[in-house]
Each structure stands twice: as C-alpha cells, then as structure tokens.
Design an enzyme around this catalytic site. Structure first.
Site, PDB file in Angstrom:
ATOM      1  N   VAL A   7       0.840  -1.203   0.000  1.00 26.73           N
ATOM      2  CA  VAL A   7       0.000   0.000   0.000  1.00 26.73           C
ATOM      3  C   VAL A   7       0.872   1.248   0.000  1.00 26.73           C
ATOM      4  CG1 VAL A   7      -1.700   1.357   1.281  1.00 26.73           C
ATOM      5  CG2 VAL A   7      -1.948  -1.125   1.128  1.00 26.73           C
ATOM      6  N   THR A  76      -2.262  -3.862  10.094  1.00 29.81           N
ATOM      7  CA  THR A  76      -3.047  -4.002  11.327  1.00 29.81           C
ATOM      8  C   THR A  76      -3.590  -5.432  11.361  1.00 29.81           C
ATOM      9  OG1 THR A  76      -4.856  -2.917  10.107  1.00 29.81           O
ATOM     10  CG2 THR A  76      -3.698  -1.607  11.754  1.00 29.81           C
ATOM     11  N   CYS A 251      -6.661  -8.745   4.655  1.00 26.50           N
ATOM     12  CA  CYS A 251      -7.890  -7.932   4.695  1.00 26.50           C
ATOM     13  C   CYS A 251      -9.124  -8.759   5.031  1.00 26.50           C
ATOM     14  CB  CYS A 251      -8.083  -7.212   3.357  1.00 26.50           C
ATOM     15  SG  CYS A 251      -6.933  -5.849   3.084  1.00 26.50           S
ATOM     16  N   ARG A 322       0.228 -14.011   3.506  1.00 29.26           N
ATOM     17  CA  ARG A 322      -0.247 -13.838   4.882  1.00 29.26           C
ATOM     18  C   ARG A 322      -1.626 -14.467   5.073  1.00 29.26           C
ATOM     19  NH1 ARG A 322       0.424  -7.467   5.660  1.00 29.26           N
ATOM     20  NH2 ARG A 322      -0.046  -7.571   3.423  1.00 29.26           N
TER      21      ARG A 322
END
Length: 420
Positions: A7, A76, A251, A322
């Site tokens: 990002v 996060t 996400c 991930r």
C-alpha cells in the site's frame, strides 16, 4: 509516508511524481530494492519508479522532521487470539510524534475499527509530541482500497475515501488525494464513518464467500456439482456471483475481527460475522480432509503418498501469503502421513520458510506424484495447465482443483477430479 508495504509504496510512488515525498520504513533491504527500482510484490514497475522523481527513502526517523503531512500505512493484523494487534500502528504513531510540529496533518490508511484513530492513535501523537490535537495538529483517515494483483482496480481507478477532524483539514486531504487518484475522492462526514465503511467492505465480502463455502460443503455431501449450481443460479439477474474458495490475506480474513472486537467492547455479541469467519477459517482443513477422502476413493494408500501442491499465496497472481488457508491444508495432509512438495512462483521462498516453516521447491524440480493440488490458480498454472498437469501427476491419480479453474478441460487428464 510511513510503511512501505504494497500500500505504502504505491502511494509514495504516486505522490512522488508531484510532491517531495519521503518513504520511511525500518526494513533497509526493502528500501534498497526500491532505490534500485525493484518492487518484489510486483505492484510497482521500473517505469513507475523512474517517473517518481521527487521520491526518496529512509529508515532514519529524524529525517521526517521536515515533513508537513504524514501518511501512515502499516499492517493491522490480529494476534493469536484474533484480537486487533495495534503494535505497528502505535509504533508508527510514536515515530511521527517525535517529529510532529504545529499545523502538521497525520493521515491514517490502516484498517481499524470505528473510533480507533481517535482512541488509540491520537493519544500517542499527543504524548510523544507534547502538542494538542485539533489545536496544534490535525488527523485524517483515508482507508486503503488497493487490491493486490489486480491491474484493473488500482490506486488511480478506485474512488478514495477521505475524512478528517475538521473541514479545513478535509479540504487539504481532498486536494492532495484527488491530485493522484483519477477516480476522485469521496468525503465522509467523520473519521468514524470512514473507518466503519472500510471495515464493512471486507466483512461483507467475507460473509458472502462464507455462504457459498458452506453451500459447497453441503452440496459436496449431496454429491451435487457446486460449479453447475452456481451457473444455473446465475441465470437470475440479481444472483450475486460469489464463488467458494480459501479466504486469507491481510484484509478479508482479518478485518471482520476488528469490527467484532469493537462490538464486544460496547457489549454486543456479534453472531453472523463470527459464524462466517469460522466457516472460512476452517476451509483449508476441509479441503485437506477432502483430499484424503479422494485418495482413499482412488484406492491409494495415504501413508507416505506424495502430493504436489501448486500455490501458497492467499489468492492468485499475488505474492502475499499472509493468513493463506493453504498452510492449514498442508498441515492437514502432513498429519495424515502424506509427503508434500510445494511450489509457488510468486511467493518469497525465504519468507515462506521463515514464517511458515515450508520449503518451496522450484516447479521444474517437482517429482511426479499421484496427487496434484491446484491450490492457487495463478495464471501461469492455468494457461499451461495441460502440459503442466500431465508432467506432475501419475496415473492412477487425483487432481484437486480448489477453485474449479480447470473444470472445463478436466476430462482430458484421465484422473479422479474434485473441486469446491
């Protein structure tokens, strides 16, 4: 710009075409690659780096002192208990707080639950800087919407949501982002609205995939072809075209837990969202169990049986592994005594070994095996599927095509076939 992941690097390169931009990240090896115009994720190419003539990189926080706008785009994730892990966000806020000066603007891009920017980040900025929020400095929130591995839906083509703690800061953010995003910006009325909008984007998708995943399990028990069911149902104009699969990544497999955590904080016990998460979190193991079942149906002994697995990233044509559900699938097979060989042309083999303990084998070094699992249908696999599969699977053999990418050509392989 703090956080040079997939990002942050795209934002930095875009801003660097027009403004003096400093990309900060503690990972010096990553920055060294960027300085050479190489992005290992494949999201930014050499030409884009060359066009970003005002962009420089640093791992030294003191060099941020001359900046007026700070954009934080750090991961996060969730912890082992599936609770929000704000360590990277707090650390980045501490770094900014050290160099924050009056009239600065701090913008957060990381996905959080509604209220987290003001509840978690702002106090850190105040504590580290000695400045007062809304009087000495301002904050904004502009959630990232980048879809890794998707050339069509990119930073320039997706409407950018912007929000801030007052109108003048919102104006600055709108002008700044609209200068690099061709699709334009959408102004949210508050930071919490923007935070909530971001977290439900992926929660909605997670739930829709969970529904078709559960349907796939049911129809598998009924011996009904899920792909054909979806084709038939899709003839109705308002049927949503979601397909079953392994849900991972940073996400969809993570964001819903931020929302449910906040819900529990205010005394509400979410049910539907967590039910969807449970289904999707278990799909890797379900596929692993199905592979064992198909092996036995083919009269093959699972003990010591060799399996070739193609792909470990969380989705096709993307390097990010991930939270990939392929790893629970692999673990399931190993527990049943199968010998597993794994390959993926996009995943970083050193990082996969470091974080998952899985050694990737180059495709050309894979041995022929009676079981072949197309776990992630990268284009390179699908486009050369006939020769690839003929060269990697023995007969009698079992072909597991998780996302049904080969369904239309499977009869030519003369093997036992299964897909979600």
């Amino acid at each position: 710009m703090l956080g040079m992941g997939y990002v942050g690097i795209q934002l930095a390169v875009a801003f660097g075409r027009k403004y003096k931009t400093l990309g900060f990240d503690p990972d010096q090896s990553k920055l060294a690659s960027y300085r050479c115009g190489v992005d290992k994720t494949g999201e930014v190419n050499q030409t884009q780096f060359n066009q970003s003539k005002y962009l420089t990189f640093t791992s030294t926080w003191s060099e941020l002192e001359d900046c007026d706008v700070f954009i934080i785009a750090v991961p996060t994730p969730v912890d082992a208990n599936r609770r929000p892990d704000f360590r990277a966000l707090v650390s980045a806020s501490e770094t900014v707080g050290k160099v924050l000066k009056p009239e600065s603007i701090v913008v957060y891009e990381s996905t959080v639950y509604p209220g987290a920017t003001e509840e978690i980040c702002v106090p850190v900025l105040e504590r580290m800087s000695g400045l007062r929020w809304r009087k000495d400095f301002h904050v904004g929130y502009s959630p990232e919407r980048i879809n890794p591995g998707d050339a069509e839906h990119n930073l320039q083509s997706i409407v950018k949501v912007v929000s801030a703690d007052d109108e003048s800061t919102l104006d600055v953010m709108a002008r700044l982002y609209s200068s690099i995003v061709e699709a334009g910006v959408h102004r949210a009325s508050s930071i919490q609205v923007a935070e909530a909008a971001k977290v439900i984007e992926n929660t909605q998708r997670d739930l829709n995939i969970a529904l078709v995943n559960e349907l796939a399990v049911i129809f598998d028990l009924l011996d009904i072809d899920m792909s054909e069911v979806l084709e038939v149902a899709g003839t109705k104009w308002n049927f949503l075209p979601f397909r079953p699969g392994l849900v991972g990544g940073h996400c969809i497999g993570v964001d819903p837990y931020y929302l449910t955590h906040k819900a529990e904080m205010i005394g509400y016990q979410p049910e539907v969202i967590l039910a969807g998460r449970k289904i999707n979190d278990n799909m890797g193991r379900f596929v692993g169990q199905k592979i064992i079942s198909e092996v036995k149906e083919a009269n093959l002994d699972p003990a010591g049986l060799a399996v070739n697995i193609l792909g470990v990233t969380f989705k096709e044509d993307c390097s990010d592994f991930r939270n990939s559900q392929v790893f629970p699938l692999i673990e399931q097979l190993k527990q049943e005594g199968l010998t597993v060989q794994v390959t993926d042309p996009l995943a970083d083999k050193d990082r996969v070994l470091e974080f998952e303990g899985i050694e990737l084998t180059p495709l050309e070094d894979l041995s022929v095996a009676p079981v072949l699992v197309l776990a992630v249908p990268h284009e390179s696999y699908v486009s050369g599927s006939k020769d690839l599969i003929d060269g990697l699977i023995s007969r009698p053999g079992v072909l597991v095509d998780v996302k049904a990418a080969l369904r239309d050509i499977v009869p030519v392989f003369n093997v036992r076939y299964w897909s979600l």
